[in-house]
Design a protein around this motif. Structure first.
Motif, PDB file in Angstrom:
ATOM      1  N   THR A 174       0.876  -1.386   0.020  1.00 20.67           N
ATOM      2  CA  THR A 174       0.205  -0.148   0.139  1.00 20.67           C
ATOM      3  C   THR A 174       0.869   0.980  -0.309  1.00 20.67           C
ATOM      4  O   THR A 174       2.270   1.777   0.299  1.00 20.67           O
ATOM      5  N   PRO A 175       0.206   2.309  -0.587  1.00 20.83           N
ATOM      6  CA  PRO A 175       1.327   3.787  -0.821  1.00 20.83           C
ATOM      7  C   PRO A 175       1.067   4.015   0.550  1.00 20.83           C
ATOM      8  O   PRO A 175       0.605   3.585   1.754  1.00 20.83           O
ATOM      9  N   LEU A 176       2.562   4.835   0.791  1.00 20.22           N
ATOM     10  CA  LEU A 176       3.045   5.513   2.064  1.00 20.22           C
ATOM     11  C   LEU A 176       2.431   6.441   2.802  1.00 20.22           C
ATOM     12  O   LEU A 176       1.234   7.281   1.356  1.00 20.22           O
ATOM     13  N   SER A 177       1.992   6.627   4.243  1.00 24.05           N
ATOM     14  CA  SER A 177       0.990   7.730   4.341  1.00 24.05           C
ATOM     15  C   SER A 177       1.924   9.199   4.251  1.00 24.05           C
ATOM     16  O   SER A 177       2.625   9.165   4.349  1.00 24.05           O
ATOM     17  N   PRO A 178       1.187  10.559   4.586  1.00 23.87           N
ATOM     18  CA  PRO A 178       1.660  10.924   4.416  1.00 23.87           C
ATOM     19  C   PRO A 178       2.694  11.425   6.150  1.00 23.87           C
ATOM     20  O   PRO A 178       3.489  12.130   6.173  1.00 23.87           O
ATOM     21  N   GLU A 179       2.322  10.408   7.431  1.00 18.25           N
ATOM     22  CA  GLU A 179       3.254  10.907   8.557  1.00 18.25           C
ATOM     23  C   GLU A 179       4.447   9.868   7.970  1.00 18.25           C
ATOM     24  O   GLU A 179       5.297   9.562   8.844  1.00 18.25           O
ATOM     25  N   ASP A 180       4.698   8.693   7.004  1.00 17.26           N
ATOM     26  CA  ASP A 180       5.370   7.694   6.807  1.00 17.26           C
ATOM     27  C   ASP A 180       6.637   8.941   6.377  1.00 17.26           C
ATOM     28  O   ASP A 180       6.676   9.542   5.716  1.00 17.26           O
ATOM     29  N   PRO A 181       8.251   8.278   7.023  1.00 17.31           N
ATOM     30  CA  PRO A 181       9.284   9.207   6.240  1.00 17.31           C
ATOM     31  C   PRO A 181       9.642   8.725   4.364  1.00 17.31           C
ATOM     32  O   PRO A 181       8.838   7.577   4.485  1.00 17.31           O
ATOM     33  N   GLU A 183      15.181   4.496  -0.167  1.00 15.22           N
ATOM     34  CA  GLU A 183      14.089   5.261  -0.127  1.00 15.22           C
ATOM     35  C   GLU A 183      12.696   4.381   0.331  1.00 15.22           C
ATOM     36  O   GLU A 183      12.484   3.215  -0.585  1.00 15.22           O
ATOM     37  N   LEU A 184      11.887   4.155   0.377  1.00 11.76           N
ATOM     38  CA  LEU A 184      10.768   3.868   0.797  1.00 11.76           C
ATOM     39  C   LEU A 184       9.996   4.230   0.175  1.00 11.76           C
ATOM     40  O   LEU A 184       9.317   5.398  -0.615  1.00 11.76           O
ATOM     41  N   LEU A 185       9.316   2.832  -0.939  1.00  8.88           N
ATOM     42  CA  LEU A 185       8.013   2.528  -1.515  1.00  8.88           C
ATOM     43  C   LEU A 185       7.244   2.861  -1.135  1.00  8.88           C
ATOM     44  O   LEU A 185       6.009   3.413  -1.951  1.00  8.88           O
ATOM     45  N   GLY A 186       6.589   1.896   0.014  1.00  8.15           N
ATOM     46  CA  GLY A 186       5.470   1.415  -0.082  1.00  8.15           C
ATOM     47  C   GLY A 186       5.161   0.612   1.337  1.00  8.15           C
ATOM     48  O   GLY A 186       6.387  -0.138   2.210  1.00  8.15           O
ATOM     49  N   ARG A 187       4.032   0.006   1.962  1.00 10.89           N
ATOM     50  CA  ARG A 187       4.171  -0.621   3.253  1.00 10.89           C
ATOM     51  C   ARG A 187       3.660  -1.594   2.958  1.00 10.89           C
ATOM     52  O   ARG A 187       3.014  -2.027   2.114  1.00 10.89           O
ATOM     53  N   ILE A 188       4.412  -3.090   3.731  1.00 10.69           N
ATOM     54  CA  ILE A 188       4.277  -4.411   2.945  1.00 10.69           C
ATOM     55  C   ILE A 188       3.986  -4.824   4.581  1.00 10.69           C
ATOM     56  O   ILE A 188       3.813  -5.892   4.510  1.00 10.69           O
ATOM     57  N   GLY A 189       3.742  -4.441   5.542  1.00  9.94           N
ATOM     58  CA  GLY A 189       3.604  -4.896   7.066  1.00  9.94           C
ATOM     59  C   GLY A 189       3.516  -3.811   7.825  1.00  9.94           C
ATOM     60  O   GLY A 189       3.899  -3.291   8.777  1.00  9.94           O
ATOM     61  N   HIS A 190       3.248  -5.112   9.255  1.00 13.82           N
ATOM     62  CA  HIS A 190       3.149  -3.693  10.507  1.00 13.82           C
ATOM     63  C   HIS A 190       2.686  -5.136  11.754  1.00 13.82           C
ATOM     64  O   HIS A 190       1.582  -6.120  11.601  1.00 13.82           O
ATOM     65  N   GLU A 224      -3.609   3.520  -7.605  1.00 12.96           N
ATOM     66  CA  GLU A 224      -4.529   2.371  -7.453  1.00 12.96           C
ATOM     67  C   GLU A 224      -3.889   1.696  -8.442  1.00 12.96           C
ATOM     68  O   GLU A 224      -3.394   0.244  -7.628  1.00 12.96           O
ATOM     69  N   ALA A 225      -3.085   1.361  -9.144  1.00 15.46           N
ATOM     70  CA  ALA A 225      -2.131   1.001 -10.290  1.00 15.46           C
ATOM     71  C   ALA A 225      -1.160   0.299  -9.262  1.00 15.46           C
ATOM     72  O   ALA A 225       0.184  -0.341  -9.494  1.00 15.46           O
ATOM     73  N   VAL A 226      -0.611   1.092  -7.875  1.00 17.09           N
ATOM     74  CA  VAL A 226       0.474   0.665  -7.421  1.00 17.09           C
ATOM     75  C   VAL A 226       0.983  -0.410  -5.845  1.00 17.09           C
ATOM     76  O   VAL A 226       1.246  -0.534  -5.311  1.00 17.09           O
ATOM     77  N   THR A 227      -0.866  -0.278  -5.671  1.00 19.18           N
ATOM     78  CA  THR A 227      -1.013  -1.300  -4.482  1.00 19.18           C
ATOM     79  C   THR A 227      -1.828  -2.813  -4.898  1.00 19.18           C
ATOM     80  O   THR A 227      -2.569  -2.889  -5.968  1.00 19.18           O
ATOM     81  N   ALA A 255       5.624   9.880  -6.442  1.00 17.34           N
ATOM     82  CA  ALA A 255       5.821   9.436  -5.463  1.00 17.34           C
ATOM     83  C   ALA A 255       4.948  10.223  -4.294  1.00 17.34           C
ATOM     84  O   ALA A 255       3.947  10.394  -3.603  1.00 17.34           O
ATOM     85  N   GLN A 256       5.008  12.489  -4.509  1.00 17.94           N
ATOM     86  CA  GLN A 256       4.525  13.157  -4.282  1.00 17.94           C
ATOM     87  C   GLN A 256       2.674  12.995  -4.817  1.00 17.94           C
ATOM     88  O   GLN A 256       1.794  12.997  -4.255  1.00 17.94           O
ATOM     89  N   ARG A 257       2.704  12.672  -5.952  1.00 18.86           N
ATOM     90  CA  ARG A 257       0.735  11.747  -6.547  1.00 18.86           C
ATOM     91  C   ARG A 257       0.621  11.073  -5.348  1.00 18.86           C
ATOM     92  O   ARG A 257      -0.735  11.158  -5.459  1.00 18.86           O
ATOM     93  N   LEU A 258       0.885  10.007  -5.427  1.00 15.52           N
ATOM     94  CA  LEU A 258       0.725   9.347  -4.680  1.00 15.52           C
ATOM     95  C   LEU A 258       0.479   9.466  -2.644  1.00 15.52           C
ATOM     96  O   LEU A 258      -0.790   8.986  -2.314  1.00 15.52           O
TER      97      LEU A 258
END
Length: 407
Positions: free
Chosen positions: A4-11, A18-25, A315-318, A394-397
């Protein structure tokens, strides 16, 4: 495995990754998909700022030190770490694929032949870890990743030195996954021996071939009671006859009654070879059967075509591994009645190595480079990670994700 895409709070970056997305928590932190300046993918684990204190930082530093000592082809390698950073982070090898728990949940139990191959592979990997005087101590289906080059073991956060009674947890504290935990670990016995990993591996193989674990209960106290009582036998329903003796021995209540890992390898190998299949061929079948068909990184970094909205780009990168069409049919034969070796290929099919014919119909083939290039615009390849286009994407995401997600 959704990315899933990074949230605004994510580094956007940690330690040069370079962080591209979330893969787990989890309760302690977040795991990101990252990429090094040279293009190396990584799973970047970060401790949540809300739980960072001196004790957490110390445990995280101990985890890093343990990971430095763990090696082997079937263990996800430590790439880099900084436990003193704010927040603390570590980066390990990224394995593209589902974990065993999700794979069985999506596609059903593995055939007996492939389970025997998985057993031989993981037992050999654990034996390598034990030679380094370490125990895993929390082996479970979710900690076995089924990558394009075969299975790998992850998450040594609970590992301890095999010859020591010192652990990463407070005295008299039981830590681990109860459903895969041997009785002596559930009882809090110290020190633990390599037989704890033999038991856990037996639970993993039971799950792989039957879809369930040795003990099941909605209440954790009832589950612990089942595990520690010698009169309550593990549930081996659905296990093919050929594997019952091995799994019964691996899940023995008394540690001394369980076979050593080299004996597990020998028995798994005997089961495979008894069907006229070589061990290396069985491993190739396992990898072919479980490898994910989707290339997460290629899709995640694809440059959006001109005219596409930022929401469409998000949507394309999820990316999610869906059940391939050829794997969606219900299983008509119970696991206990499945043959050790899957049925041979259809008559008339030719192959340079008939023994290497996949045990099941092949997954849907990944898109060809030509097909992928059509999805990436006129360039025919993804942009460089540090290009202006990549940063705009990345900014658009981030904007699209922030607009659709309450915080």
């Amino acid at each position: 495995m959704p990315i899933t895409p990074l949230s605004p709070e994510d580094p956007a970056e940690l330690g040069g990754y370079e962080l591209l997305g979330r893969i787990g928590h989890g309760g302690m932190g977040q795991v990101y998909l990252g990429e090094s300046p040279g293009g190396e993918p990584a799973a970047v684990k970060v401790i949540k700022p809300s739980v960072v204190d001196s004790e957490t930082r110390q445990r995280f530093a101990q985890e890093v030190e343990i990971l430095k000592t763990v090696g082997g082809a079937r263990v996800a390698a430590l790439l880099d770490a900084d436990p003193e950073a704010d927040p603390p982070w570590l980066a390990t090898e990224y394995v593209e694929g589902l974990d065993l728990s999700k794979h069985v949940g999506s596609h059903g139990p593995l055939p007996a032949l492939l389970t025997a191959s998985l057993g031989a592979t993981l037992a050999e990997a654990l034996a390598t870890v034990h030679k380094q005087k370490l125990l895993h101590r929390d082996l479970k289906p979710a900690n076995v990743l089924l990558g394009p080059n075969g299975p790998k073991i992850i998450d040594f956060g609970l590992a301890v030195f095999a010859e020591s009674s010192v652990s990463l947890t407070a005295p008299n504290t039981v830590v681990g996954t109860p459903s895969c935990m041997p009785p002596e670990q559930a009882n809090g016995e110290k020190p633990l021996t390599p037989k704890v990993d033999v038991y856990a591996l037996g639970a993993v193989l039971l799950f792989a071939v039957s879809g369930h674990l040795p003990y099941r209960a909605d209440n954790i106290h009832v589950l612990f009671h089942q595990v520690v009582r010698p009169t309550i036998a593990p549930d081996l329903s659905g296990v093919p006859e050929e594997l019952v003796p091995l799994l019964t021995a691996m899940l023995a209540h008394q540690a001394q009654d369980r076979p050593p890992l080299d004996e597990v390898v020998r028995q798994c190998r005997a089961l495979i070879e008894a069907q006229g299949v070589k061990v290396a061929q069985a491993r190739r079948r396992l990898t072919s059967y479980t490898a994910a068909p989707t290339h997460f990184l290629d899709e995640l970094l694809a440059v959006p075509r001109p005219g596409r909205s930022s929401a469409a780009s998000a949507e394309a990168v999820t990316v999610t591994v869906d059940t391939p069409p050829d794997r969606q049919q219900p299983v008509s034969t119970p696991p206990s009645q499945q043959p050790l070796v899957p049925p041979p290929a259809a008559p008339g099919r030719t192959s340079a190595d008939p023994a290497d014919t996949p045990a099941v119909p092949p997954r849907t083939a990944a898109p060809s480079p030509t097909a992928r290039s059509k999805d990436r615009g006129a360039t025919g390849r993804r942009s460089l990670r540090h290009s202006a286009q990549a940063r705009i994407t990345a900014q658009r995401l981030r904007e699209a994700y922030a607009a659709s997600t309450p915080f």
